[in-house]
Design an enzyme around this catalytic site. Structure first.
Site, short mmCIF file in Angstrom:
data_model
loop_
_atom_site.label_atom_id
_atom_site.label_comp_id
_atom_site.label_asym_id
_atom_site.label_seq_id
_atom_site.Cartn_x
_atom_site.Cartn_y
_atom_site.Cartn_z
N ASP A 27 72.30 65.38 85.32
CA ASP A 27 72.65 65.47 83.91
C ASP A 27 72.82 64.05 83.39
OD1 ASP A 27 73.66 67.05 81.52
OD2 ASP A 27 75.42 65.79 81.90
N GLU B 274 75.84 57.82 76.32
CA GLU B 274 76.47 57.90 75.00
C GLU B 274 76.51 56.52 74.34
OE1 GLU B 274 80.18 60.14 75.03
OE2 GLU B 274 79.56 61.19 76.84
N TYR C 82 82.17 68.85 70.49
CA TYR C 82 83.59 68.50 70.44
C TYR C 82 83.67 67.00 70.14
CZ TYR C 82 82.19 67.96 75.37
OH TYR C 82 81.50 67.67 76.53
#
Length: 364
Positions: free
Chosen positions: A132, A136, A205
């Site tokens: 994964d 960011e 989120y």
């Protein structure tokens, strides 16, 4: 002969129908996990489809396990598959603040190939099921001070291409995607990347994050106004980009974000304040009590809870059992690939958020 053909055709139609029905009923429950090799045994692993070990990092351009402790944890997670045949173990690169060298490392074909080969080596060695990517963010600012550049966007595409060709079809490949519009618009070439990955884990989120000086829902299912970020807004955007529903995984937050110095207007929602550390879901019941001065509110349009403490002028926002149920039902209704969350160690061992998702998944 015609009768046989008709019966065969009828059976084939039933078979296809059942196949799609089974596919549509499938809803993966995916846990990011930051704990150790012992804590995981306290949780109901049988209710999970994926555990994403968080995090591995880049060292000299290679995917690297940080410590012997982490190595033991990954091996133990893989061992859980023996008694949980539905379970896949994924390792994740990066995380918030954990991908500082990524932009530079992935800026050349040599760097991307070096990384891809290291992922294959690590995956084979630990017998994990895939990777994964939690960068960011490509092409836009993440943690202040980390390098980002416009060329990150095509470089991310090339990175995914070389990962897929190096790993083959055997290994899972996913990435954690920002749930906010700037990321959706600027970070990823969706049409190029989507066919090469198994799933896209939308971080729906932190949509109102720790840098915000105004309160709001940090993980709402729906927007309450045209400018508000939300889970549904991100999902609808990606569906319009041609991303198959079954590749989309939405995110749940097992923690609150809190603000202090929030005036008692609109019960603290959409007011100025100063962000402070929040609370883990497993501690909600003893923290957000009337005895402690807290009141609970439910925004039925956003399908999101929030709390306000008038005596301390403190506001809190998160998912809870009610909102995570709404998200799980949304996944089912939209026939999405599943729901992931940050992160397992923040949940109760029993009768918590994972259990609530599982109840929706298994409901008839």
């Amino acid at each position: 002969m015609k009768r046989i053909t008709f019966i065969t055709l009828a059976l084939l139609c039933v078979s296809i129908s059942n196949t799609f029905a089974q596919k549509n009923k499938k809803m993966d429950i995916i846990a990011y996990y930051t704990g150790d090799s012992q804590l995981i045994d306290q949780y109901e692993v049988g209710k999970l489809n994926q555990i994403i070990f968080s995090f591995c990092h880049l060292k000299d351009g290679k995917l690297t396990v940080d410590s012997p402790k982490d190595s033991i944890t990954i091996k133990h997670l893989v061992s859980l598959k023996a008694t949980n045949p539905q379970l896949k173990i994924i390792v994740s690169l990066g995380g918030w603040g954990g991908c500082e060298p990524c932009s530079a490392a992935f800026s050349t074909a040599e760097g991307r190939l070096k990384f891809a080969k290291s992922v294959k080596t690590l995956s084979d060695s630990y017998k994990v099921d895939g990777l994964d990517l939690d960068w960011e963010y490509p092409a836009i600012e993440g943690l202040p001070g980390h390098l980002y550049q416009a060329v990150d966007k095509p470089n991310f595409t090339e990175l995914v291409k070389i990962l897929r060709s190096t790993l083959g079809k055997k290994y899972e490949l996913s990435f954690a995607a920002g749930g906010f519009q700037k990321y959706l618009d600027e970070s990823i070439d969706w049409k190029a990347v989507t066919p090469l990955v198994n799933r896209i884990n939308i971080m729906s989120y932190d949509l109102v994050n720790g840098y915000s000086q105004v309160t709001g829902h940090h993980t709402p299912l729906y927007s309450t106004n045209p400018k508000e970020e939300s889970t549904d807004r991100a999902v609808e955007f990606l569906l319009k980009q041609g991303v198959p529903a079954e590749k989309l995984v939405i995110g749940g937050a097992f923690y609150t974000r809190q603000w202090i110095n929030v005036e008692n207007i609109n019960n603290g929602l959409y007011q100025a304040g100063k962000h402070v550390e929040g609370v883990n879901f497993k501690d909600y019941a003893k923290t957000y009590t009337e005895a402690n001065g807290w009141k609970y509110f439910w925004d039925d349009k956003a399908k999101a809870p929030y709390w306000y403490n008038a005596s301390t002028k403190t506001f809190a926002t998160s998912d809870d059992l009610k909102s995570i149920t709404a998200k799980a039902e949304y996944v089912k209704a939209k026939k999405l690939g599943g729901i992931m969350f940050w992160e397992l160690t923040l949940d109760s061992f029993r009768d918590g958020m994972v259990n609530e998702i599982y109840k929706v998944k298994t409901a008839k």
